[in-house]
Design an enzyme around this catalytic site. Structure first.
Site, PDB file in Angstrom:
ATOM      1  N   ARG A 195      15.846   4.684  -8.611  1.00  0.00           N
ATOM      2  CA  ARG A 195      14.932   5.153  -7.566  1.00  0.00           C
ATOM      3  C   ARG A 195      15.415   4.909  -6.132  1.00  0.00           C
ATOM      4  NH1 ARG A 195      11.994   0.830 -10.303  1.00  0.00           N
ATOM      5  NH2 ARG A 195      11.793  -0.967  -8.935  1.00  0.00           N
ATOM      6  N   ASP A 196      14.608   5.439  -5.222  1.00  0.00           N
ATOM      7  CA  ASP A 196      14.726   5.230  -3.775  1.00  0.00           C
ATOM      8  C   ASP A 196      15.986   5.868  -3.171  1.00  0.00           C
ATOM      9  OD1 ASP A 196      12.525   3.730  -4.499  1.00  0.00           O
ATOM     10  OD2 ASP A 196      13.520   1.795  -4.274  1.00  0.00           O
ATOM     11  N   GLN A 225       4.770   4.595   1.496  1.00  0.00           N
ATOM     12  CA  GLN A 225       4.132   4.511   0.191  1.00  0.00           C
ATOM     13  C   GLN A 225       2.656   4.228   0.431  1.00  0.00           C
ATOM     14  OE1 GLN A 225       5.863   4.390  -3.365  1.00  0.00           O
ATOM     15  NE2 GLN A 225       6.432   5.964  -1.902  1.00  0.00           N
ATOM     16  N   TRP A 266       6.046  -8.754  -2.124  1.00  0.00           N
ATOM     17  CA  TRP A 266       5.409  -8.376  -3.391  1.00  0.00           C
ATOM     18  C   TRP A 266       4.692  -9.550  -4.051  1.00  0.00           C
ATOM     19  CZ3 TRP A 266       3.747  -3.924  -4.600  1.00  0.00           C
ATOM     20  CH2 TRP A 266       4.410  -2.762  -4.193  1.00  0.00           C
ATOM     21  N   GLU A 295      16.552  -2.262  -4.872  1.00  0.00           N
ATOM     22  CA  GLU A 295      15.698  -1.144  -4.478  1.00  0.00           C
ATOM     23  C   GLU A 295      16.040  -0.713  -3.051  1.00  0.00           C
ATOM     24  OE1 GLU A 295      11.647  -2.232  -6.919  1.00  0.00           O
ATOM     25  OE2 GLU A 295      11.805  -3.130  -4.959  1.00  0.00           O
ATOM     26  N   TRP A 309      -3.884   1.195   0.790  1.00  0.00           N
ATOM     27  CA  TRP A 309      -2.686   0.371   0.564  1.00  0.00           C
ATOM     28  C   TRP A 309      -1.431   1.044   1.116  1.00  0.00           C
ATOM     29  CZ3 TRP A 309      -0.764  -4.084  -1.666  1.00  0.00           C
ATOM     30  CH2 TRP A 309       0.587  -4.060  -2.047  1.00  0.00           C
ATOM     31  N   MET A 310      -0.518   0.222   1.659  1.00  0.00           N
ATOM     32  CA  MET A 310       0.803   0.728   2.062  1.00  0.00           C
ATOM     33  C   MET A 310       1.880  -0.242   1.583  1.00  0.00           C
ATOM     34  SD  MET A 310       2.344   1.494   5.863  1.00  0.00           S
ATOM     35  CE  MET A 310       2.505  -0.205   6.443  1.00  0.00           C
ATOM     36  N   ASN A 311       2.997   0.309   1.058  1.00  0.00           N
ATOM     37  CA  ASN A 311       4.217  -0.513   0.959  1.00  0.00           C
ATOM     38  C   ASN A 311       5.361   0.193   1.685  1.00  0.00           C
ATOM     39  OD1 ASN A 311       3.625   0.622  -1.927  1.00  0.00           O
ATOM     40  ND2 ASN A 311       5.789   0.203  -2.115  1.00  0.00           N
ATOM     41  N   ASP A 312       6.471   0.420   1.068  1.00  0.00           N
ATOM     42  CA  ASP A 312       7.711   0.804   1.768  1.00  0.00           C
ATOM     43  C   ASP A 312       7.592   1.925   2.812  1.00  0.00           C
ATOM     44  OD1 ASP A 312       8.197  -0.539  -0.563  1.00  0.00           O
ATOM     45  OD2 ASP A 312       9.613   0.893  -1.373  1.00  0.00           O
ATOM     46  N   PHE A 372       7.444   8.088  -5.297  1.00  0.00           N
ATOM     47  CA  PHE A 372       7.970   6.785  -4.892  1.00  0.00           C
ATOM     48  C   PHE A 372       8.863   6.933  -3.648  1.00  0.00           C
ATOM     49  CE2 PHE A 372       7.736   3.701  -8.784  1.00  0.00           C
ATOM     50  CZ  PHE A 372       6.366   3.858  -8.826  1.00  0.00           C
TER      51      PHE A 372
HETATM   52  C1  FRU Z   1       9.896  -1.178  -3.439  1.00  0.00           C
HETATM   53  C2  FRU Z   1       9.396  -0.226  -4.512  1.00  0.00           C
HETATM   54  C3  FRU Z   1      10.372   0.910  -4.674  1.00  0.00           C
HETATM   55  C4  FRU Z   1       9.504   1.991  -5.241  1.00  0.00           C
HETATM   56  C5  FRU Z   1       8.207   1.764  -4.510  1.00  0.00           C
HETATM   57  C6  FRU Z   1       6.987   2.111  -5.310  1.00  0.00           C
HETATM   58  O1  FRU Z   1       8.911  -1.907  -2.805  1.00  0.00           O
HETATM   59  O2  FRU Z   1       9.215  -0.930  -5.718  1.00  0.00           O
HETATM   60  O3  FRU Z   1      11.490   0.605  -5.470  1.00  0.00           O
HETATM   61  O4  FRU Z   1      10.027   3.271  -4.998  1.00  0.00           O
HETATM   62  O5  FRU Z   1       8.176   0.404  -4.166  1.00  0.00           O
HETATM   63  O6  FRU Z   1       5.837   2.051  -4.528  1.00  0.00           O
END
Ligand code: FRU
Length: 440
Positions: free
Chosen positions: A139-140, A38, A273, A191, A19-22, A78
């Site tokens: 965060r972030d 991520q 999301w 975020e 899996w990948m997000n940000d 994160f």
């Molecule tokens: C945004 C987020 C960030 C958080 C990360 C967690 O997509 O929710 O705020 O740091 O993803 O994976």
């Protein structure tokens, strides 16, 4: 390795597995673009957040470099950013790379890690965390150099606000100000911030928000205004919400630190999301959108962020037009006014793009684009204001995405699609199209 997977993009970054997000910790140094992200190294749904690492010299071909920052006693890792400390302000050595991320444990706190080998390996700072808060959503962290004040600025999201801090040494942070009350959309959590000096006194504060996007779910809003080293002041009416991209799959977008020639090169996570965990890919999930250069323009007295495909991406395509569509190509359409552009395949699946010159609107319909039933939030018609006329529309097609841009930067729309066979047919009413293939 040959790319045999049905939906794995050809010229977009994807994790080889998991899996990948940000996108995280983006920085450029000595000819190399570094992308952390991520990552769940163990499966294709969100868990075990770790910073995966990939590098590229052309923003188009990416090499996986392994996991860069892994969970520890403070929590999982994160999102965050990285800076190249050219002048050794922190004392880790000239050119050290300092990364900031959120330690997501019982609380969310901000931590740092240092690399003295150009981002290949990181050592966590012994005095982590460097910033804490009583608010659970904190965060972030994103750090930039503010040359006018010879100091670093850190912007971090706290629920539905942004907090700004400053530091001379990258380690000790002083609170400067808070931005957000009453401004823009508060329909979701704020975020992944960024703060960009666009020149001429104009600044852009990037504020990704989830949910609350113009077509549901996650999206990238931004504010235009000024920044004096202490406080960001928005120059628009508080009720105004501005969006950087008008598709459904543009999130967590932030820019590379230390990009050449003062460029603001941004990279989005190309999903939403609402359905990121349901998309029909198996061993991996999600890609990044193509790199884009951000700028500033004004239309009817209001400031906006311009978005153009980065030159590196344009250079990846042939100079000579080709006869037909391929699963990974670019289509440039010279528009003469209203236009309807359709991509389709032999299975009756299609994506229709419509440009209404008079209303200054562009839209993309993916309701019949192929596999859409994995989430009721997926079928969508997305519509964008074009802030003037579009002359040249640039459409980037890859195996599971379509990104449309006004070549002048005034409109960007990023949408993913899952056709059961590649689109092979292009029809254009009201415009002249040219198809360009990937060089290699
Ligand atoms: C945004 C987020 C960030 C958080 C990360 C967690 O997509 O929710 O705020 O740091 O993803 O994976």
């Amino acid at each position: 390795m040959k790319n045999r997977e049905k939906f794995r993009p050809v010229y977009h970054h994807t994790p080889a597995y998991g899996w990948m997000n940000d996108p995280n910790g983006l920085f450029y140094k000595d000819g190399v673009w570094n992308l952390y992200y991520q990552h769940n190294p163990y499966g294709s749904t969100w868990e075990n957040m770790t910073w995966g690492h990939a590098t590229s010299t052309d923003l188009c071909h990416w090499k996986f470099e392994g996991e860069a920052i892994e969970p520890d006693a403070l929590g999982t890792i994160f999102s965050g950013s990285a800076v190249v400390d050219k002048d050794n302000t922190a004392g880790f050595g000239p050119g050290a790379v300092v990364a900031y991320y959120t330690s997501a444990g019982k609380a969310q706190t901000q931590s740092m890690a240092v690399s003295t080998d150009n981002g290949m390996t990181f050592t966590k700072y012994a005095d982590n965390p460097v910033l804490t808060s009583d608010i659970p959503d904190f965060r972030d962290p994103h750090v930039i150099w503010y040359p006018q004040g010879q100091k670093w600025i850190l912007i971090v999201s706290e629920k539905q606000h942004m907090k700004l801090f400053s530091s001379k040494n990258l380690k000790d942070w002083t609170f400067e100000s808070d931005f957000g009350e009453g401004y823009g959309s508060h329909a979701g959590v704020w975020e992944c911030p960024d703060l960009l000096d666009m020149g001429g006194g104009h600044w852009i504060l990037v504020c990704n928000i989830n949910p609350g996007g113009p077509f549901g779910g996650s999206a990238t809003q931004y504010f235009t205004g000024s920044f004096d080293g202490h406080k960001f002041i928005c120059d628009s009416d508080p009720s105004v919400t501005k969006w950087m991209d008008w598709g459904k799959d543009h999130y967590a977008t932030v820019t590379f630190n230390n990009a050449p020639n003062g460029r603001h090169v941004a990279l989005p996570w190309m999903s939403n999301w609402q359905y990121a965990a349901q998309v029909p890919t198996k061993q991996y999930r999600s890609a990044n959108g193509i790199a884009r250069d951000l700028g500033y323009f004004e239309y009817k007295g209001t400031g906006y962020c311009s978005v153009k495909p980065s030159q590196e991406i344009l250079d990846a395509f042939s100079k000579k037009p080709q006869a037909s569509l391929t699963p990974a190509c670019r289509v440039d359409v010279q528009l003469r006014g209203n236009s309807v552009i359709t991509l389709s395949n032999g299975k009756g699946e299609s994506v229709t793009m419509t440009y209404n010159a008079k209303e200054e609107k562009f839209s993309m319909d993916r309701t019949k684009s192929g596999m859409t039933d994995f989430s009721t939030d997926f079928p969508a018609l997305t519509t964008a204001p074009t802030y003037g006329k579009i002359k040249t529309l640039q459409i980037f097609i890859d195996k599971s995405s379509i990104e449309a841009f006004d070549a002048n930067g005034k409109m960007a729309m990023t949408n993913i699609v899952f056709p059961s066979e590649p689109y092979t047919k292009l029809t254009v009413k009201g415009g002249k199209a040219k198809i360009y293939n990937l060089k290699r």
